[in-house]
Write a protein that holds these residues in place. Sequence first.
Motif, PDB file in Angstrom:
ATOM      1  N   GLN A  34      49.213  34.416  38.526  1.00  0.00           N
ATOM      2  CA  GLN A  34      49.363  36.184  37.328  1.00  0.00           C
ATOM      3  C   GLN A  34      49.203  37.113  38.848  1.00  0.00           C
ATOM      4  O   GLN A  34      48.025  37.738  39.504  1.00  0.00           O
ATOM      5  N   LYS A  35      50.161  37.804  38.433  1.00  0.00           N
ATOM      6  CA  LYS A  35      49.972  39.132  39.521  1.00  0.00           C
ATOM      7  C   LYS A  35      49.011  40.573  38.521  1.00  0.00           C
ATOM      8  O   LYS A  35      48.378  40.218  37.037  1.00  0.00           O
ATOM      9  N   PRO A  36      48.813  41.301  39.105  1.00  0.00           N
ATOM     10  CA  PRO A  36      48.356  41.711  37.826  1.00  0.00           C
ATOM     11  C   PRO A  36      48.961  43.162  37.668  1.00  0.00           C
ATOM     12  O   PRO A  36      48.709  43.311  36.204  1.00  0.00           O
ATOM     13  N   ASP A  37      50.064  43.234  37.505  1.00  0.00           N
ATOM     14  CA  ASP A  37      51.149  43.302  36.248  1.00  0.00           C
ATOM     15  C   ASP A  37      51.890  42.883  35.640  1.00  0.00           C
ATOM     16  O   ASP A  37      52.287  43.152  34.680  1.00  0.00           O
ATOM     17  N   GLY A  38      51.034  41.227  35.278  1.00  0.00           N
ATOM     18  CA  GLY A  38      50.938  40.531  34.323  1.00  0.00           C
ATOM     19  C   GLY A  38      51.907  39.530  34.966  1.00  0.00           C
ATOM     20  O   GLY A  38      52.296  38.717  33.857  1.00  0.00           O
ATOM     21  N   GLU A  39      53.392  39.666  35.610  1.00  0.00           N
ATOM     22  CA  GLU A  39      54.229  39.061  35.987  1.00  0.00           C
ATOM     23  C   GLU A  39      53.161  37.632  36.805  1.00  0.00           C
ATOM     24  O   GLU A  39      52.619  37.316  37.151  1.00  0.00           O
TER      25      GLU A  39
END
Length: 58
Positions: A34-39
């Motif tokens: 999970q990336k910091p932007d939620g992706e």
Amino acid sequence: MNLAKVSANGQLTLPVEIRRALGVHAGDKVLFMQKPDGEVVVSNASAISFAETNKDTN
């Protein structure tokens, strides 16, 4: 677009197009990041491990 349904046990089946794109086969491990932007990014963990092992020997 591909859609997968989560079972009552929290399992899902990767759509065939995604399995082919990732080169995932029975017994392979799949990595979810999970990336910091939620992706969420899905990768073939077996292929990553193989590539890292192969890189270390070169």
